[in-house]
Design a protein around this motif. Structure first.
Motif, mmCIF file in Angstrom:
data_model
loop_
_atom_site.group_PDB
_atom_site.id
_atom_site.type_symbol
_atom_site.label_atom_id
_atom_site.label_comp_id
_atom_site.label_asym_id
_atom_site.label_seq_id
_atom_site.Cartn_x
_atom_site.Cartn_y
_atom_site.Cartn_z
ATOM 1 N N VAL A 164 0.842 -1.203 0.000
ATOM 2 C CA VAL A 164 0.000 0.000 0.000
ATOM 3 C C VAL A 164 0.877 1.253 0.000
ATOM 4 C CG1 VAL A 164 -1.956 -1.157 1.061
ATOM 5 C CG2 VAL A 164 -0.255 -0.073 2.524
ATOM 6 N N TYR A 165 1.932 1.201 -0.746
ATOM 7 C CA TYR A 165 2.831 2.355 -0.853
ATOM 8 C C TYR A 165 2.085 3.591 -1.338
ATOM 9 C CZ TYR A 165 6.878 5.149 -2.283
ATOM 10 O OH TYR A 165 7.804 6.156 -2.431
ATOM 11 N N SER A 166 1.023 3.382 -2.102
ATOM 12 C CA SER A 166 0.269 4.524 -2.623
ATOM 13 C C SER A 166 -0.382 5.337 -1.513
ATOM 14 C CB SER A 166 -0.816 4.048 -3.600
ATOM 15 O OG SER A 166 -1.821 3.310 -2.924
ATOM 16 N N MET A 167 -0.545 4.755 -0.313
ATOM 17 C CA MET A 167 -1.096 5.503 0.810
ATOM 18 C C MET A 167 -0.097 6.551 1.315
ATOM 19 S SD MET A 167 -4.199 4.594 1.493
ATOM 20 C CE MET A 167 -4.387 5.351 3.098
ATOM 21 N N VAL A 214 9.388 9.944 -6.097
ATOM 22 C CA VAL A 214 9.070 9.032 -4.998
ATOM 23 C C VAL A 214 8.553 7.672 -5.461
ATOM 24 C CG1 VAL A 214 8.623 10.928 -3.413
ATOM 25 C CG2 VAL A 214 6.720 9.943 -4.699
ATOM 26 N N LEU A 215 7.963 7.588 -6.640
ATOM 27 C CA LEU A 215 7.479 6.282 -7.097
ATOM 28 C C LEU A 215 8.606 5.267 -7.276
ATOM 29 C CD1 LEU A 215 4.571 7.030 -9.610
ATOM 30 C CD2 LEU A 215 4.433 6.034 -7.338
ATOM 31 N N PRO A 216 9.798 5.668 -7.753
ATOM 32 C CA PRO A 216 10.890 4.693 -7.859
ATOM 33 C C PRO A 216 11.351 4.110 -6.524
ATOM 34 C CG PRO A 216 11.309 6.556 -9.298
ATOM 35 C CD PRO A 216 10.144 6.926 -8.447
ATOM 36 N N VAL A 217 10.938 4.708 -5.407
ATOM 37 C CA VAL A 217 11.283 4.125 -4.111
ATOM 38 C C VAL A 217 10.684 2.726 -4.005
ATOM 39 C CG1 VAL A 217 10.970 4.325 -1.606
ATOM 40 C CG2 VAL A 217 11.482 6.357 -2.965
ATOM 41 N N PHE A 218 9.449 2.597 -4.439
ATOM 42 C CA PHE A 218 8.800 1.281 -4.433
ATOM 43 C C PHE A 218 9.519 0.328 -5.382
ATOM 44 C CE2 PHE A 218 5.590 -1.784 -5.880
ATOM 45 C CZ PHE A 218 5.086 -2.226 -4.665
ATOM 46 N N GLY A 242 15.569 3.682 3.433
ATOM 47 C CA GLY A 242 14.594 3.063 4.310
ATOM 48 C C GLY A 242 13.648 2.140 3.584
ATOM 49 N N TYR A 243 12.670 2.711 2.918
ATOM 50 C CA TYR A 243 11.657 1.896 2.238
ATOM 51 C C TYR A 243 12.261 1.093 1.092
ATOM 52 C CZ TYR A 243 6.671 0.960 1.581
ATOM 53 O OH TYR A 243 5.426 0.352 1.541
ATOM 54 N N GLY A 244 13.225 1.702 0.399
ATOM 55 C CA GLY A 244 13.794 1.021 -0.757
ATOM 56 C C GLY A 244 14.748 -0.104 -0.410
#
Length: 652
Positions: free
Chosen positions: A100-103, A127-131, A187-189
């Motif tokens: 749910v990265y879009s949240m 920020v989308l490339p983080v996912f 972090g997320y990546g």
């Protein structure tokens, strides 16, 4: 003659361990005195201390994370094998929130402006490339550490993964707080990708080993919790964000505040403005901007920057990082694997082969093609890789931007329906669909067959390919009565398509085991997940690029339709002829489609719902490639190949 033995123990625990077992050693009783063979005592002592004389008994006692401790007895009751499912589900509930990265992305792109993007805020393309980074690291992790997961056992792998996932969210929280994009990627990546890979593999391979007779059902039970985690996470995230968020100071409505545009494209309150503090840096929020925020009640207008506003994202990330870390660690602690010689049903004799059903035969856990042979010498593996890649790309593009997408496409044509709560519910519905797909399609694959089940996923071609036509009909149809049916069709089609995405991965482990054997299925699964990693790059990053191109085209088209130069100058502080200044304002996110819609004629059609047309067409084409690849896969005779390999080794 009695033989005495003097034992020097490394600690009370070692002494207790040794003497509690002396009674089991061979000895003789002489008038109540027991003598022991010195060799047996020495052997027992050797088991209790290492080469340096350190106590290892206590260490073994506490090594609850080892694969040995996680292995059930060989005579484990088959009727209780269901006990292995809840701990695995707890791990997947934790990591399922990664989908749910879009949240998070709306808050990431308004971290400074809060109500709308400030000039220094990150863009969606940033920020989308983080996912995608997380997905790439996932692929590398599963490929490189798949064998380590098998060797170390599910408890250790799950705990390490939980620590990485918790650290990922906490590091991301720090990145948002400091507005550091590298920390976001780290972090997320990075951390998130490692945690994702370990927490994905360990439960799947564990549960599958308990159900060799129903591999599809097993992976469905494990991965349905993954989808459930994605379904529950949006509600948790939105609740946390609403709890921690603070609206910035409202200065006034747009027509009340005179703004001055600076050379860098940012805007401040002009010195001749009767409302606001002159020189105060501001952002302008439109109706659609504030409509997606539950914590803003002052409506559209001019808001002050650096006035204490907070999206709540940083605190929400930190809180959930701790929660998900604890949940994953608890689940990991209680995961267990069956003994290598364990079977789900007792055989009537050693010579007989155990049968599971009239049509299904238990395949031995130690039968399977080597990983290197599968990836380097079979046609089936690259075809399976393509089947996963194409099917997953569209699903990941939707999952990475679902909240943004539903808002962009439908909030303009149905603002009373598509609210912030509706968008959150849509993300949760996709999670429910993914959970249902992971369980349902994997269970059905036991009867339909893995290849046939993958073929059904080809229905995603018309669902995704025709989605733009629904958006066009709703936006330019001119009939309000058809908007709701079209919206519900889009909604239902999205959920159905995402069940296919869920099914891809729940069926995949069983598909691999059927094609190549069970023995190395976990390691092969890790290699196959590199296809998912590739799709996670192509999907979100492809969407980000295509959307940015569509946004640019839409802005230029709207500028050409401006009929009132005075209104344009009042809003943006420049004339229509100042192309370089306009370029600067676009880059600073001062000129946007939303703000341009306020200065163009009323009959102008908002291009926002059409930003995803090219993405849908691309995704439909890739699903078609996957369909063809799957239909080309043919079964392998694993036993014969292994026999041929053994004969070749003997000759050499």
């Amino acid at each position: 003659m009695m033989t005495g033995v003097s034992l020097t123990c490394g600690g009370r625990r070692s002494c207790g361990f040794i003497f509690s077992r002396l009674r089991h050693l061979p000895g003789k009783n002489y008038n109540g005195m027991v003598t022991y063979n010195w060799r047996s005592c020495a052997s027992m002592l050797a088991l209790s201390v290492d080469s340096d004389g350190h106590d290892v008994v206590g260490r073994r006692h506490f090594s609850r994370l080892s694969k040995e401790k996680a292995t059930a007895p060989v005579n484990f009751d088959p009727s209780k094998r269901w006990m292995a499912v809840p701990p695995a589900n707890a791990v997947h509930l934790s990591i399922g929130s990664v989908y749910v990265y879009s949240m998070w992305t709306p808050g990431f792109t308004t971290a400074l402006g809060v109500v709308s993007s400030a000039p220094a805020d990150w863009t969606h393309s940033q920020v989308l490339p983080v996912f995608s980074t997380a997905a790439v690291v996932l692929g590398v992790t599963t490929s490189a550490l798949g064998s380590w997961v098998e060797k170390s056992g599910p408890r250790k792998a799950g705990l390490v993964g939980s620590m990485f996932w918790s650290s990922a969210l906490c590091t991301t929280a720090l990145g948002v707080h400091l507005h550091s994009l590298p920390l976001l990627y780290m972090g997320y990546g990075m951390f998130g990708g490692v945690g994702w890979g370990l927490m994905y593999l360990a439960p799947v391979t564990t549960v599958m080993k308990w159900f060799p007779d129903r591999r599809g059902l097993a992976t469905g039970m494990a991965l349905s919790a993954f989808g459930a985690g994605a379904a529950l996470a949006p509600v948790l995230i939105q609740t946390m964000v609403d709890l921690f968020s603070v609206a910035p100071d409202f200065i006034g409505q747009t027509q009340q505040v005179i703004l001055e545009t600076l050379p860098d494209g940012s805007q401040i309150v002009a010195s001749d403005s009767s409302v606001g503090t002159p020189g105060q840096h501001v952002v302008v929020a439109t109706e659609s901007d504030v409509g997606r925020l539950n914590y803003v009640t002052t409506g559209p207008g001019v808001y002050a920057l650096d006035s204490g506003g907070d999206t709540g994202m940083s605190k929400a990330l930190g809180a959930l990082g701790l929660f998900y870390g604890v949940l994953g660690a608890l689940g990991s602690r209680f995961m267990m694997v069956p003994h290598p010689e364990w079977t789900p049903a007792p055989a009537t004799s050693k010579a007989e082969e155990v049968t599971l059903s009239p049509t299904t035969e238990i395949k031995q856990q130690d039968i399977g093609l080597p990983v290197d042979f599968v990836t380097g010498s079979t046609k089936q593996f690259p075809l399976l890789w393509l089947s996963v890649f194409g099917n997953a790309t569209g699903g990941l593009a939707l999952l990475s931007s679902s909240k943004l997408m539903i808002t962009d496409i439908w909030a303009g044509v149905a603002p009373e329906i598509v609210t912030a709560s509706f968008a959150t519910g849509y993300v949760s519905a996709l999670g429910i669909g993914m959970a249902a797909g992971r369980f349902g399609w994997s269970a059905l694959s036991d009867y339909l067959g893995r290849k046939n089940t993958y073929a059904v996923f080809g229905l995603g071609i018309p669902i995704v390919g025709l989605a733009p036509s629904l958006c066009h009909s709703a936006s330019i149809g001119g009939n309000d009565g058809i908007v709701l049916p079209l919206l519900m069709t889009f909604y239902g089609g999205s959920v159905l398509a995402i069940t296919f995405y869920g099914g891809i991965f729940s069926v995949l482990p069983a598909y691999i085991a059927d094609l190549f054997g069970q023995k190395h299925a976990g390691a092969i699964h890790g290699k196959a997940l590199t296809a998912w990693a590739a799709s996670a790059v192509a999907g979100p990053m492809g969407l980000a690029y295509l959307r940015s191109q569509s946004v640019e085209h839409g802005i230029q088209d709207l500028i050409e339709k401006v009929h009132d130069p005075g209104a344009f100058h009042q809003a943006f502080g420049c004339s229509l002829e100042e192309t370089e200044t306009i370029r600067t304002l676009i880059d600073a996110k001062t000129i946007t489609i939303k703000r341009l819609m306020e200065v163009v004629p009323d009959e102008t059609i908002d291009p926002t719902p059409f930003l995803y047309d090219t993405t849908c067409y691309m995704a439909a084409g890739l699903i078609g490639v996957s369909f063809v690849s799957n239909m080309m896969i043919q079964p392998l005779d694993v036993k014969k190949i292994l026999e041929d390999m053994d004969q070749k080794e003997v000759k050499e």
